[in-house]
Design an enzyme around this catalytic site. Structure first.
Site, mmCIF file in Angstrom:
data_model
loop_
_atom_site.group_PDB
_atom_site.id
_atom_site.type_symbol
_atom_site.label_atom_id
_atom_site.label_comp_id
_atom_site.label_asym_id
_atom_site.label_seq_id
_atom_site.Cartn_x
_atom_site.Cartn_y
_atom_site.Cartn_z
ATOM 1 N N CYS A 53 0.820 -1.000 0.033
ATOM 2 C CA CYS A 53 0.038 -0.059 -0.065
ATOM 3 C C CYS A 53 0.958 1.195 0.214
ATOM 4 O O CYS A 53 1.808 1.346 0.838
ATOM 5 C CB CYS A 53 -0.917 -0.003 1.298
ATOM 6 S SG CYS A 53 -1.975 1.436 1.487
ATOM 7 N N CYS A 56 0.206 3.184 3.542
ATOM 8 C CA CYS A 56 0.935 2.510 4.995
ATOM 9 C C CYS A 56 1.699 1.592 5.002
ATOM 10 O O CYS A 56 2.227 1.089 5.947
ATOM 11 C CB CYS A 56 -0.382 1.959 5.695
ATOM 12 S SG CYS A 56 -1.306 0.586 5.133
ATOM 13 N N CYS A 102 -7.182 -0.779 1.274
ATOM 14 C CA CYS A 102 -6.344 -1.714 2.113
ATOM 15 C C CYS A 102 -7.016 -1.562 3.502
ATOM 16 O O CYS A 102 -7.662 -0.744 3.989
ATOM 17 C CB CYS A 102 -5.051 -0.323 2.334
ATOM 18 S SG CYS A 102 -4.014 -1.178 3.727
ATOM 19 N N CYS A 105 -5.379 1.056 6.172
ATOM 20 C CA CYS A 105 -5.463 2.487 6.310
ATOM 21 C C CYS A 105 -6.788 2.844 5.471
ATOM 22 O O CYS A 105 -7.154 4.091 5.639
ATOM 23 C CB CYS A 105 -4.369 3.025 5.854
ATOM 24 S SG CYS A 105 -4.235 2.778 3.920
ATOM 25 N N CYS A 125 -7.789 -5.318 -10.146
ATOM 26 C CA CYS A 125 -7.376 -4.485 -11.056
ATOM 27 C C CYS A 125 -6.863 -3.189 -10.164
ATOM 28 O O CYS A 125 -7.733 -2.590 -9.649
ATOM 29 C CB CYS A 125 -8.745 -4.146 -12.049
ATOM 30 S SG CYS A 125 -8.148 -3.240 -13.460
#
Length: 155
Positions: A53, A56, A102, A105, A125
């Site tokens: 991510c 984070c 995510c 976060c 995607c």
């Protein structure tokens, strides 16, 4: 159960990370935007490692699960750990889709579709701007300054 700490960032951590984002990263990650197809930095990335991510640093997808979907966005058939992704109903743009964020976060990653390859049949995607990449053998990022599994290397 993930071996990573999935505790959301504090307000102070969010502010610090947000200050380092570009306008495009902020638009996609925090305002659920989409980058243009065929322009993302990770679309043609063939290196071995882990996609994390951008906000984070949580590991999201291994390079071994990446495939060329022909859609113009990096696509994966399986998450690093199912606990690292949350799925939300998205009825924007006049269609029903499943948005991926995510799990730690809440940053927007992209969408998942049921037209991927075996063994999962899924096509995650994603926006390149939502991701970071850690080459195999390099340490995973720790923007939240947490100990434990985050200090481990990319596998």
């Amino acid at each position: 159960m993930s071996s990573f700490d999935l505790t959301p960032p504090s307000d102070t951590q969010r502010h610090t990370i947000d200050a380092g984002l570009s306008d495009e990263e902020r638009r996609v990650l925090l305002a659920h935007g989409t980058e243009a197809p065929f322009c993302g930095v990770f679309l043609d990335n063939k290196r071995d490692g882990v996609y994390v991510c951008r906000f984070c640093g949580l590991p999201l997808f291994r390079s071994g699960a990446k495939f060329d979907s022909g859609t113009g966005w990096p696509s994966f058939f399986q998450p690093y750990d199912p606990a690292h992704i949350r799925y939300l109903r998205d009825s924007s743009h006049g269609m029903e889709r499943v948005e991926e964020v995510c799990a730690r976060c809440g940053s927007h990653l992209g969408h998942v579709f049921p037209d991927g390859p075996p063994p999962t049949g899924q096509r995650h995607c994603l926006n390149s701007v939502s991701l970071g990449f850690v080459a195999k053998g390099d340490a995973l990022p720790d923007p939240l300054r947490r100990g434990g599994a985050e200090a481990a290397g990319a596998d």
